[in-house]
Design a protein around this motif. Sequence first.
Motif, PDB file in Angstrom:
ATOM      1  N   GLU A 130       0.829  -1.209   0.000  1.00  0.00           N
ATOM      2  CA  GLU A 130       0.000   0.000   0.000  1.00  0.00           C
ATOM      3  C   GLU A 130       0.863   1.259   0.000  1.00  0.00           C
ATOM      4  O   GLU A 130       0.687   2.158  -0.824  1.00  0.00           O
ATOM      5  CB  GLU A 130      -0.918   0.009   1.215  1.00  0.00           C
ATOM      6  CG  GLU A 130      -1.767   1.262   1.287  1.00  0.00           C
ATOM      7  CD  GLU A 130      -2.547   1.368   2.578  1.00  0.00           C
ATOM      8  OE1 GLU A 130      -3.481   2.193   2.617  1.00  0.00           O
ATOM      9  OE2 GLU A 130      -2.227   0.651   3.543  1.00  0.00           O
ATOM     10  N   ILE A 131       1.796   1.325   0.925  1.00  0.00           N
ATOM     11  CA  ILE A 131       2.623   2.525   1.051  1.00  0.00           C
ATOM     12  C   ILE A 131       3.576   2.658  -0.135  1.00  0.00           C
ATOM     13  O   ILE A 131       3.707   3.732  -0.735  1.00  0.00           O
ATOM     14  CB  ILE A 131       3.390   2.506   2.384  1.00  0.00           C
ATOM     15  CG1 ILE A 131       2.394   2.617   3.539  1.00  0.00           C
ATOM     16  CG2 ILE A 131       4.417   3.635   2.441  1.00  0.00           C
ATOM     17  CD1 ILE A 131       2.992   2.352   4.897  1.00  0.00           C
ATOM     18  N   GLY A 132       4.237   1.563  -0.495  1.00  0.00           N
ATOM     19  CA  GLY A 132       5.174   1.603  -1.613  1.00  0.00           C
ATOM     20  C   GLY A 132       4.503   1.899  -2.938  1.00  0.00           C
ATOM     21  O   GLY A 132       4.991   2.707  -3.730  1.00  0.00           O
ATOM     22  N   GLY A 133       3.365   1.260  -3.189  1.00  0.00           N
ATOM     23  CA  GLY A 133       2.645   1.498  -4.440  1.00  0.00           C
ATOM     24  C   GLY A 133       2.143   2.925  -4.540  1.00  0.00           C
ATOM     25  O   GLY A 133       2.282   3.574  -5.586  1.00  0.00           O
ATOM     26  N   GLY A 134       1.571   3.424  -3.454  1.00  0.00           N
ATOM     27  CA  GLY A 134       1.101   4.805  -3.448  1.00  0.00           C
ATOM     28  C   GLY A 134       2.235   5.791  -3.648  1.00  0.00           C
ATOM     29  O   GLY A 134       2.100   6.787  -4.370  1.00  0.00           O
TER      30      GLY A 134
ATOM     31  N   LEU B  36       3.947   1.899 -13.321  1.00  0.00           N
ATOM     32  CA  LEU B  36       3.500   0.516 -13.519  1.00  0.00           C
ATOM     33  C   LEU B  36       3.827  -0.353 -12.308  1.00  0.00           C
ATOM     34  O   LEU B  36       3.001  -1.177 -11.889  1.00  0.00           O
ATOM     35  CB  LEU B  36       4.133  -0.070 -14.781  1.00  0.00           C
ATOM     36  CG  LEU B  36       3.640   0.518 -16.099  1.00  0.00           C
ATOM     37  CD1 LEU B  36       4.460  -0.041 -17.260  1.00  0.00           C
ATOM     38  CD2 LEU B  36       2.178   0.247 -16.294  1.00  0.00           C
ATOM     39  N   ILE B  37       5.012  -0.175 -11.758  1.00  0.00           N
ATOM     40  CA  ILE B  37       5.371  -0.925 -10.548  1.00  0.00           C
ATOM     41  C   ILE B  37       4.452  -0.521  -9.401  1.00  0.00           C
ATOM     42  O   ILE B  37       3.971  -1.375  -8.644  1.00  0.00           O
ATOM     43  CB  ILE B  37       6.851  -0.698 -10.178  1.00  0.00           C
ATOM     44  CG1 ILE B  37       7.757  -1.294 -11.240  1.00  0.00           C
ATOM     45  CG2 ILE B  37       7.173  -1.303  -8.814  1.00  0.00           C
ATOM     46  CD1 ILE B  37       9.217  -0.959 -11.068  1.00  0.00           C
ATOM     47  N   GLY B  38       4.167   0.774  -9.266  1.00  0.00           N
ATOM     48  CA  GLY B  38       3.264   1.252  -8.223  1.00  0.00           C
ATOM     49  C   GLY B  38       1.870   0.668  -8.375  1.00  0.00           C
ATOM     50  O   GLY B  38       1.258   0.235  -7.393  1.00  0.00           O
ATOM     51  N   TRP B  39       1.356   0.658  -9.591  1.00  0.00           N
ATOM     52  CA  TRP B  39       0.029   0.089  -9.826  1.00  0.00           C
ATOM     53  C   TRP B  39       0.009  -1.404  -9.515  1.00  0.00           C
ATOM     54  O   TRP B  39      -0.962  -1.910  -8.940  1.00  0.00           O
ATOM     55  CB  TRP B  39      -0.421   0.333 -11.253  1.00  0.00           C
ATOM     56  CG  TRP B  39      -0.695   1.780 -11.560  1.00  0.00           C
ATOM     57  CD1 TRP B  39      -1.123   2.741 -10.681  1.00  0.00           C
ATOM     58  CD2 TRP B  39      -0.536   2.433 -12.799  1.00  0.00           C
ATOM     59  NE1 TRP B  39      -1.240   3.942 -11.325  1.00  0.00           N
ATOM     60  CE2 TRP B  39      -0.896   3.787 -12.621  1.00  0.00           C
ATOM     61  CE3 TRP B  39      -0.132   2.018 -14.066  1.00  0.00           C
ATOM     62  CZ2 TRP B  39      -0.862   4.710 -13.661  1.00  0.00           C
ATOM     63  CZ3 TRP B  39      -0.105   2.938 -15.088  1.00  0.00           C
ATOM     64  CH2 TRP B  39      -0.461   4.264 -14.885  1.00  0.00           C
TER      65      TRP B  39
ATOM     66  N   ILE C 261      -2.333  -3.313  -6.769  1.00  0.00           N
ATOM     67  CA  ILE C 261      -3.169  -4.478  -7.086  1.00  0.00           C
ATOM     68  C   ILE C 261      -2.885  -5.601  -6.091  1.00  0.00           C
ATOM     69  O   ILE C 261      -3.808  -6.249  -5.580  1.00  0.00           O
ATOM     70  CB  ILE C 261      -2.937  -4.930  -8.540  1.00  0.00           C
ATOM     71  CG1 ILE C 261      -3.528  -3.903  -9.500  1.00  0.00           C
ATOM     72  CG2 ILE C 261      -3.526  -6.316  -8.785  1.00  0.00           C
ATOM     73  CD1 ILE C 261      -3.128  -4.105 -10.946  1.00  0.00           C
ATOM     74  N   LEU C 262      -1.599  -5.827  -5.804  1.00  0.00           N
ATOM     75  CA  LEU C 262      -1.238  -6.843  -4.804  1.00  0.00           C
ATOM     76  C   LEU C 262      -1.830  -6.503  -3.441  1.00  0.00           C
ATOM     77  O   LEU C 262      -2.247  -7.396  -2.700  1.00  0.00           O
ATOM     78  CB  LEU C 262       0.277  -6.974  -4.683  1.00  0.00           C
ATOM     79  CG  LEU C 262       0.993  -7.749  -5.768  1.00  0.00           C
ATOM     80  CD1 LEU C 262       2.498  -7.755  -5.509  1.00  0.00           C
ATOM     81  CD2 LEU C 262       0.468  -9.163  -5.864  1.00  0.00           C
ATOM     82  N   TYR C 263      -1.862  -5.211  -3.123  1.00  0.00           N
ATOM     83  CA  TYR C 263      -2.450  -4.771  -1.854  1.00  0.00           C
ATOM     84  C   TYR C 263      -3.920  -5.196  -1.762  1.00  0.00           C
ATOM     85  O   TYR C 263      -4.404  -5.520  -0.681  1.00  0.00           O
ATOM     86  CB  TYR C 263      -2.313  -3.255  -1.718  1.00  0.00           C
ATOM     87  CG  TYR C 263      -3.109  -2.672  -0.599  1.00  0.00           C
ATOM     88  CD1 TYR C 263      -2.821  -2.981   0.724  1.00  0.00           C
ATOM     89  CD2 TYR C 263      -4.163  -1.807  -0.848  1.00  0.00           C
ATOM     90  CE1 TYR C 263      -3.565  -2.449   1.757  1.00  0.00           C
ATOM     91  CE2 TYR C 263      -4.906  -1.266   0.179  1.00  0.00           C
ATOM     92  CZ  TYR C 263      -4.597  -1.588   1.480  1.00  0.00           C
ATOM     93  OH  TYR C 263      -5.334  -1.062   2.502  1.00  0.00           O
TER      94      TYR C 263
END
Length: 65
Positions: free
Chosen positions: A17-21, A38-41, A45-47
Amino acid sequence: MALIKSLLYFLLAGFCEIGGGYLVWLWLREGKGIFVALIGWFLLILYGIIPTLQPANFGRVSNNA
């Protein structure tokens, strides 16, 4: 063992959540490349998926009445 597994899933979900955001924010506000977005998205999605792997019922409604 279920408690340890649940704790690890909780920490992993928090990281996603934190890393993707943060990566999406870097893309939007700091002009980083689309690869960062793309990595953030993907992390976001994994979150959304990781909580479904929880072995414990943390606040989930159960059909066992």
